[in-house]
Design a protein around this motif. Structure first.
Motif, PDB file in Angstrom:
ATOM      1  N   ARG A  91       0.849  -1.313  -0.011  1.00 60.35           N
ATOM      2  CA  ARG A  91      -0.101  -0.121   0.177  1.00 60.35           C
ATOM      3  C   ARG A  91       1.000   1.684  -0.247  1.00 60.35           C
ATOM      4  O   ARG A  91       1.366   1.090   0.676  1.00 60.35           O
ATOM      5  CB  ARG A  91      -1.003  -0.003   1.146  1.00 60.35           C
ATOM      6  N   THR A  92       0.466   2.211  -0.896  1.00 60.25           N
ATOM      7  CA  THR A  92       1.394   3.420  -0.925  1.00 60.25           C
ATOM      8  C   THR A  92       0.775   4.473  -0.803  1.00 60.25           C
ATOM      9  O   THR A  92      -0.335   4.212  -1.772  1.00 60.25           O
ATOM     10  CB  THR A  92       2.276   3.567  -2.360  1.00 60.25           C
ATOM     11  N   THR A  93       0.835   5.626  -1.164  1.00 60.31           N
ATOM     12  CA  THR A  93       0.748   7.004  -1.515  1.00 60.31           C
ATOM     13  C   THR A  93       1.313   7.825  -1.845  1.00 60.31           C
ATOM     14  O   THR A  93       2.794   7.719  -1.535  1.00 60.31           O
ATOM     15  CB  THR A  93       0.328   7.799   0.242  1.00 60.31           C
ATOM     16  N   TRP A  94       0.927   8.765  -2.831  1.00 61.42           N
ATOM     17  CA  TRP A  94       1.807   9.841  -3.813  1.00 61.42           C
ATOM     18  C   TRP A  94       2.412  11.102  -2.852  1.00 61.42           C
ATOM     19  O   TRP A  94       1.750  11.290  -2.170  1.00 61.42           O
ATOM     20  CB  TRP A  94       0.652   9.979  -4.641  1.00 61.42           C
ATOM     21  N   GLN A  95       3.793  10.536  -3.077  1.00 62.19           N
ATOM     22  CA  GLN A  95       3.881  12.215  -2.416  1.00 62.19           C
ATOM     23  C   GLN A  95       4.380  12.854  -3.312  1.00 62.19           C
ATOM     24  O   GLN A  95       5.402  13.189  -4.369  1.00 62.19           O
ATOM     25  CB  GLN A  95       5.219  11.522  -1.414  1.00 62.19           C
ATOM     26  N   THR A  96       4.259  14.416  -3.590  1.00 61.31           N
ATOM     27  CA  THR A  96       4.177  14.975  -4.605  1.00 61.31           C
ATOM     28  C   THR A  96       5.130  15.705  -4.108  1.00 61.31           C
ATOM     29  O   THR A  96       6.164  16.040  -5.402  1.00 61.31           O
ATOM     30  CB  THR A  96       2.696  16.111  -4.793  1.00 61.31           C
ATOM     31  N   GLN A  97       5.691  16.188  -3.179  1.00 64.15           N
ATOM     32  CA  GLN A  97       6.738  16.892  -3.432  1.00 64.15           C
ATOM     33  C   GLN A  97       8.405  16.248  -3.408  1.00 64.15           C
ATOM     34  O   GLN A  97       9.133  16.517  -3.687  1.00 64.15           O
ATOM     35  CB  GLN A  97       6.844  17.173  -1.704  1.00 64.15           C
ATOM     36  N   GLU A  98       8.402  14.529  -3.735  1.00 65.89           N
ATOM     37  CA  GLU A  98       9.412  13.971  -3.479  1.00 65.89           C
ATOM     38  C   GLU A  98       9.651  13.209  -4.830  1.00 65.89           C
ATOM     39  O   GLU A  98      10.244  12.800  -5.358  1.00 65.89           O
ATOM     40  CB  GLU A  98       9.597  12.646  -2.615  1.00 65.89           C
ATOM     41  N   HIS A  99       7.886  13.220  -5.535  1.00 66.78           N
ATOM     42  CA  HIS A  99       7.570  13.327  -6.715  1.00 66.78           C
ATOM     43  C   HIS A  99       7.521  11.260  -6.497  1.00 66.78           C
ATOM     44  O   HIS A  99       8.353  10.650  -7.554  1.00 66.78           O
ATOM     45  CB  HIS A  99       8.845  13.363  -7.765  1.00 66.78           C
ATOM     46  N   ARG A 100       7.204  10.524  -5.634  1.00 69.93           N
ATOM     47  CA  ARG A 100       6.906   9.256  -5.862  1.00 69.93           C
ATOM     48  C   ARG A 100       6.002   8.545  -4.653  1.00 69.93           C
ATOM     49  O   ARG A 100       5.855   9.244  -4.188  1.00 69.93           O
ATOM     50  CB  ARG A 100       8.862   8.659  -4.996  1.00 69.93           C
ATOM     51  N   TRP A 101       5.820   7.677  -5.068  1.00 71.46           N
ATOM     52  CA  TRP A 101       5.235   6.220  -4.181  1.00 71.46           C
ATOM     53  C   TRP A 101       5.566   6.133  -3.029  1.00 71.46           C
ATOM     54  O   TRP A 101       6.670   5.989  -3.133  1.00 71.46           O
ATOM     55  CB  TRP A 101       4.531   5.473  -4.832  1.00 71.46           C
ATOM     56  N   PHE A 102       4.650   6.182  -1.539  1.00 72.84           N
ATOM     57  CA  PHE A 102       5.236   6.535  -1.033  1.00 72.84           C
ATOM     58  C   PHE A 102       4.822   4.839   0.383  1.00 72.84           C
ATOM     59  O   PHE A 102       4.004   5.100   0.481  1.00 72.84           O
ATOM     60  CB  PHE A 102       5.769   7.214   0.330  1.00 72.84           C
ATOM     61  N   GLU A 103       5.980   4.324   0.655  1.00 74.64           N
ATOM     62  CA  GLU A 103       5.159   2.849   0.924  1.00 74.64           C
ATOM     63  C   GLU A 103       4.813   2.538   2.393  1.00 74.64           C
ATOM     64  O   GLU A 103       5.512   3.211   3.212  1.00 74.64           O
ATOM     65  CB  GLU A 103       6.363   1.499   0.805  1.00 74.64           C
ATOM     66  N   ILE A 104       3.732   1.983   2.483  1.00 76.54           N
ATOM     67  CA  ILE A 104       3.150   3.109   4.015  1.00 76.54           C
ATOM     68  C   ILE A 104       2.593   1.466   4.824  1.00 76.54           C
ATOM     69  O   ILE A 104       2.343   1.541   6.287  1.00 76.54           O
ATOM     70  CB  ILE A 104       1.658   4.106   4.374  1.00 76.54           C
ATOM     71  N   TRP A 105       2.375   0.232   3.775  1.00 72.38           N
ATOM     72  CA  TRP A 105       2.727  -1.111   4.739  1.00 72.38           C
ATOM     73  C   TRP A 105       2.617  -2.372   3.184  1.00 72.38           C
ATOM     74  O   TRP A 105       2.990  -1.744   2.417  1.00 72.38           O
ATOM     75  CB  TRP A 105       1.123  -1.087   4.828  1.00 72.38           C
ATOM     76  N   LYS A 106       3.627  -3.206   2.903  1.00 77.94           N
ATOM     77  CA  LYS A 106       3.012  -4.767   3.278  1.00 77.94           C
ATOM     78  C   LYS A 106       3.074  -5.531   3.659  1.00 77.94           C
ATOM     79  O   LYS A 106       3.012  -5.803   4.753  1.00 77.94           O
ATOM     80  CB  LYS A 106       4.553  -4.355   2.085  1.00 77.94           C
ATOM     81  N   GLY A 107       3.047  -6.108   3.074  1.00 76.79           N
ATOM     82  CA  GLY A 107       2.999  -7.972   3.432  1.00 76.79           C
ATOM     83  C   GLY A 107       2.932  -9.071   2.279  1.00 76.79           C
ATOM     84  O   GLY A 107       2.561  -8.831   1.174  1.00 76.79           O
ATOM     85  N   PRO A 108       3.794 -10.347   2.833  1.00 77.32           N
ATOM     86  CA  PRO A 108       4.197 -10.865   4.399  1.00 77.32           C
ATOM     87  C   PRO A 108       5.080 -10.445   4.390  1.00 77.32           C
ATOM     88  O   PRO A 108       5.705  -9.653   3.132  1.00 77.32           O
ATOM     89  CB  PRO A 108       4.493 -12.068   3.849  1.00 77.32           C
ATOM     90  N   LYS A 109       5.625 -10.160   5.873  1.00 74.88           N
ATOM     91  CA  LYS A 109       6.771  -9.338   6.409  1.00 74.88           C
ATOM     92  C   LYS A 109       7.657  -9.891   6.738  1.00 74.88           C
ATOM     93  O   LYS A 109       8.920 -10.327   6.310  1.00 74.88           O
ATOM     94  CB  LYS A 109       6.327  -8.569   6.967  1.00 74.88           C
ATOM     95  N   GLU A 110       7.223 -11.257   7.612  1.00 82.53           N
ATOM     96  CA  GLU A 110       8.198 -12.452   7.971  1.00 82.53           C
ATOM     97  C   GLU A 110       8.105 -14.272   6.813  1.00 82.53           C
ATOM     98  O   GLU A 110       6.783 -14.267   6.641  1.00 82.53           O
ATOM     99  CB  GLU A 110       8.664 -12.342   9.419  1.00 82.53           C
ATOM    100  N   ASP A 111       9.265 -14.392   7.528  1.00 82.62           N
ATOM    101  CA  ASP A 111       9.545 -16.335   7.643  1.00 82.62           C
ATOM    102  C   ASP A 111       7.732 -16.836   8.148  1.00 82.62           C
ATOM    103  O   ASP A 111       6.962 -17.648   7.876  1.00 82.62           O
ATOM    104  CB  ASP A 111      10.316 -16.190   7.975  1.00 82.62           C
ATOM    105  N   CYS A 112       7.163 -16.280   9.683  1.00 88.64           N
ATOM    106  CA  CYS A 112       6.452 -16.980   9.501  1.00 88.64           C
ATOM    107  C   CYS A 112       4.905 -16.452   9.054  1.00 88.64           C
ATOM    108  O   CYS A 112       4.023 -16.732   9.631  1.00 88.64           O
ATOM    109  CB  CYS A 112       5.945 -16.564  11.514  1.00 88.64           C
ATOM    110  N   ASP A 113       5.191 -15.138   8.353  1.00 91.60           N
ATOM    111  CA  ASP A 113       3.797 -15.714   7.756  1.00 91.60           C
ATOM    112  C   ASP A 113       3.608 -16.730   6.895  1.00 91.60           C
ATOM    113  O   ASP A 113       3.034 -16.331   5.899  1.00 91.60           O
ATOM    114  CB  ASP A 113       3.930 -14.044   6.932  1.00 91.60           C
TER     115      ASP A 113
END
Length: 851
Positions: free
Chosen positions: A284-306
């Motif tokens: 899941r990302t949001t657009w950062q106009t100032q930095e001209h990039r998509w900013f990641e706010i969450w991702k999954g899966p994250k760990e081996d236990c997932d």
């Protein structure tokens, strides 16, 4: 101006050039607001949504490919960001393509020479629509949500015949549903692209499985690779950091008509998306106009236990296990293949221990905390039962292996498992409680006391097997009881004159009743801290010392030991036990239990190796470890933690002592708010409270609290503002700046009014490649908004988090509180200030206990 590294600059230039080429290709094209049977969309034309947020048209994914696709993209984003593709597996190889509405009321992509006849389209909406209306009353329109809709208009009434949101690709947009329409059988799910330059159907899908109690899964080639879990009432069970907030809203529906999930966004100016990648990650990302990039706010899966069934059946994957192996058999179970288990391979899972009876022979349940509950496709569900009724139901059914609540928000609904339990894992903070059925002997191992409610048969069996041990324990218990009773009398006045909304009696403390916390033995804690040696001492707080400890199982802990001679500390200790046991958030320090033995009262916390925030930001060498990106993440983490206290927790908490030394950092430098001894619970209808006992730390106290004893959520906002400014500047608010301004806040305010605020920023941040001066100045502005003199002018923490995460314009701050002026040395021109400070607020209080 944003500062980029060389690699980022090159990538940004390449992306910008590609996007400019893309725009130049459409520079001479027509912009349509709808597609009709008589007005198709040709290659080169674009269909815009009403506010031009989204565009639909023909595109290529690289300047080396001739493949042409029809898709929808963000029109106001400087990087080509496609959210939907029609002809995913059937690209056109020239620019003769047309998107039109054919005689069967379908939207089709075809070559220009077949457009009018509708022969051999490369893609079609494939609907079967019948109506008395003329085909001329049918048109396609692109909505501002990014949804392409095919509409039939009859007598002024519009009906949607087809929409792209029902056939998503790899991207989930706000207000798009994922899930199943039980009436029509329509199944909406995400499918990854084949690669970054091929939008064809990949082999990774993200979809709801309705079997049993519905769950969200990620599959590769049809095989589950990540069980996102069931809906718990406020989140997916496999996403502990998914909490409702001011930006997103989540709606989950499970009834006879549908089982779906939909994300909403509260601010339409926020561009956000969730993309399923062919690598097996969803971001899941949001657009950062100032930095001209998509900013990641969450991702999954994250760990081996997932990973799905990482440890096989009837086991728990615990990445925080102090032992090296993360797979642990559930209570009452043992490895199916001990040799594989020894070799750190838990895929074979576990089996119920041999010669064990769990059917009406004194059995009970062991509670596993903070877990993702087992695969609910195998669960039996009764949403009408309470937790108490659920336990009784499971206990009365010998085939029932475990139970939990279906809704962790209301603690209602009953889920039980009657066969192997699959895909369980432990989280560090948020998770559900799972109650696993065990026999009487196993149950005794998990009891906090040697005697519990085991049932008559269980008691008899234990007494027969270990009569000598029981007698020894009884005599020891009597001896300790007599000793503790004498010691308790010495402090009875302090202990029982305590008044608090959720206060506990000392009987509660002695027995562990109502604490919801494990009780540690004093002997174990003394051994863990090497008898509270100075070598293990981490620091000294307002009401005692903190020690590092190592338990016998290898787990590192931090022990907060209350001073025996502090009468005030008893209140703070009880307050902290009551509050923090009920709070669970990744930005709050996690309590593991407590130890109460006579005059000794201790809280046991998770050990955080990187000490507190003040150790870093106020030290000349250590502060260099915190670049701007890390500091900004710390600021956002602290803000989310305070927001949870104010708004999202089961209790509404005012911390009252937010400062740099009360923010601890974990191994990844993630912030965790600590020290809840001063915190207070607010009622649902309370706005502010007046107290004659003002506690906290000078420099962080809001004026209405320090001077009048009034505190509210805005008191914490003020403290956060001071802390934010300290993080940006690496300077203490209590220091002296220039020659006349005595506080950091006052100095920053003077510089801000002169547009010179950048001068106070920690110089190490300005040479950081990842630093963004505009973002730093925005944080200073947010800090000044938080420390405004009047509480009503300060933003709420939900607004603060929103301002930190978005590029929207901010209001101008008003004058801060506590603008102190100190005379120059030897200057006696103003006698009233020669011995101290001149405050804009002349009120005083009669009882202040600063720390």
């Amino acid at each position: 101006m944003t500062v980029f590294s060389g690699k980022e600059l090159v990538l940004m230039i390449i992306n910008t050039l590609l996007f400019l080429l893309f725009l130049l290709h459409h520079a001479s094209s027509r912009s349509l607001n709808r597609i009709t049977p008589s007005q198709p969309l040709r290659d080169g034309d674009v269909l815009l949504s009403d506010t031009a947020t989204f565009a639909l048209g023909f595109f290529t994914l690289s300047n080396t490919s001739r493949n042409r696709y029809v898709g929808i993209w963000y029109n106001k984003v400087s990087i080509q960001s496609v959210v939907w593709v029609a002809n995913r597996d059937n690209p056109l190889n020239d620019t003769s393509g047309v998107l039109s509405i054919n005689t069967h009321r379908n939207v089709v992509v075809s070559l220009s020479n077949t457009r009018t006849t509708g022969l051999n389209p490369v893609w079609s909406s494939n609907g079967s629509f019948s109506s008395s209306s003329s085909i001329t009353n049918t048109f396609a329109k692109l909505l501002d949500t990014g949804n392409l809709v095919l509409i039939e208009e009859d007598g002024g009434i519009q009906r949607i015949l087809w929409q792209s949101f029902d056939y998503p690709c790899d991207t989930m947009m706000p207000f798009m549903k994922l899930g199943i329409d039980r009436k029509t059988g329509l199944n909406r799910f995400l499918t990854s692209w084949k690669s970054s330059d091929d939008p064809g159907f990949g082999n990774v899908t993200y979809r709801i499985n309705p079997t049993g109690y519905p769950q969200l899964y990620m599959y590769r080639n049809g095989n589950p690779i990540w069980r996102v879990g069931s809906w718990t009432g406020k989140r997916w069970s496999g996403v502990p950091d998914m909490t409702p907030n001011f930006i997103f809203t989540v709606a989950f529906v499970n009834n006879a008509t549908e089982v779906t999930v939909m994300y909403g966004v509260n601010d339409p100016s926020v561009f956000t998306r969730m993309v399923l990648e062919n690598s097996g990650q969803v971001r899941r990302t949001t657009w950062q106009t100032q930095e001209h990039r998509w900013f990641e706010i969450w991702k999954g899966p994250k760990e081996d236990c997932d990973n799905f069934r990482r440890c096989g059946s009837n086991s728990n994957c615990n990445p925080y296990n102090p032992q090296t192996f993360e797979c642990v058999c559930l209570p009452g179970f043992e490895p199916k293949n001990p040799r594989e288990w020894y070799l750190r391979d838990g895929s074979a899972g576990c089996l119920r221990k041999k010669n064990v009876s769990t059917c009406r022979s004194g059995e009970g349940f062991v509670k596993l905390t903070r877990v993702k509950v087992p695969d609910t496709s195998k669960a039996r569900v009764d949403l009408s039962l309470s937790m108490k009724a659920c336990r009784e139901k499971c206990l009365g059914d010998c085939s029932c292996a475990s139970y939990t609540t279906a809704n962790e928000s209301s603690f209602t609904g009953c889920m039980t498992w009657h066969a192997d339990m699959e895909d369980i894992r432990t989280y560090s903070s948020v998770g559900q409680d799972l109650y696993v059925r065990v026999d009487a002997v196993e149950l005794a191992k998990y009891r906090k006391k040697p005697f519990g409610s085991l049932g008559m048969k269980g008691m008899i069996s234990l007494l027969v097997v270990s009569i000598l041990l029981v007698l020894f324990l009884v005599m020891s218990f009597i001896y300790c009881l007599i000793k503790n009773k004498k010691q308790a009398r010495k402090h009875s006045k302090n202990l029982f004159n305590y008044s608090f909304e959720n206060s506990l009696s000392m009987d509660d403390f002695s027995s562990g009743k109502n604490l919801d916390l494990p009780l540690f033995d004093l002997i174990d804690i003394a051994a863990a801290t090497e008898n509270f040696s100075d070598a293990n001492k981490l620091g000294h707080g307002g009401f005692g010392s903190v020690y590092k400890g190592l338990l016998s199982n290898g787990m590192e802990i931090a022990v907060k030991r209350l001073s025996k001679y502090s009468g005030q500390g008893i209140e703070e200790f009880k307050n902290e036990v009551v509050l923090i046991a009920k709070l669970q958030h990744r930005n709050l320090v996690r309590i593991l239990g407590c130890c109460i033995h006579g005059e000794e009262k201790m809280l046991i916390y998770e050990y955080l190796p990187n000490k507190s925030l003040d150790f870093f930001i106020f030290d000349r060498e250590s502060k260099l470890q915190l670049n701007w990106r890390k500091r900004f993440d710390i600021i956002c983490g602290i803000a989310r933690g305070i927001l949870y206290l104010h708004q999202d927790s089961r209790l509404r908490i005012i911390h009252r002592d937010l400062k740099a030394s009360n923010v601890l950092l974990d191994s990844e430098l993630k912030p965790k708010i600590a020290d809840f001894g001063m915190a207070r619970i607010f009622g649902g209808d309370q706005i502010e409270i007046n107290t004659k006992r003002v506690v906290g730390t000078y420099g962080y106290m809001s004026p209405e609290y320090a001077m009048e004893g009034l505190f509210s959520v805005k008191s914490d906002v003020y403290s956060f503002g001071v802390l934010l400014l300290e993080i940006v500047t690496s300077k203490k608010n209590s220091g002296h700046y220039e020659e006349i301004t005595s506080t950091l806040v006052g100095h920053i305010w003077d510089l801000w009014r002169e547009d010179r605020a950048v001068e106070i920023v920690d110089p190490s941040l300005l040479v950081d490649d990842d630093a963004c001066p505009n973002e730093i100045l925005k944080c200073i502005q947010i800090g000044l908004l938080c420390v405004q003199d009047y509480a009503a002018d300060r933003p709420t923490m939900s607004t603060v988090v929103s301002m930190l995460g978005n590029d929207s314009s901010l209001p101008s701050p008003k004058q801060p509180a506590f603008i102190f002026k100190r005379n120059k040395p030897g200057d006696k021109s103003n006698p009233s200030t020669s011995e101290g400070f001149n405050s804009v607020n002349g009120m005083s209080t009669t009882m202040v206990e600063a720390r």
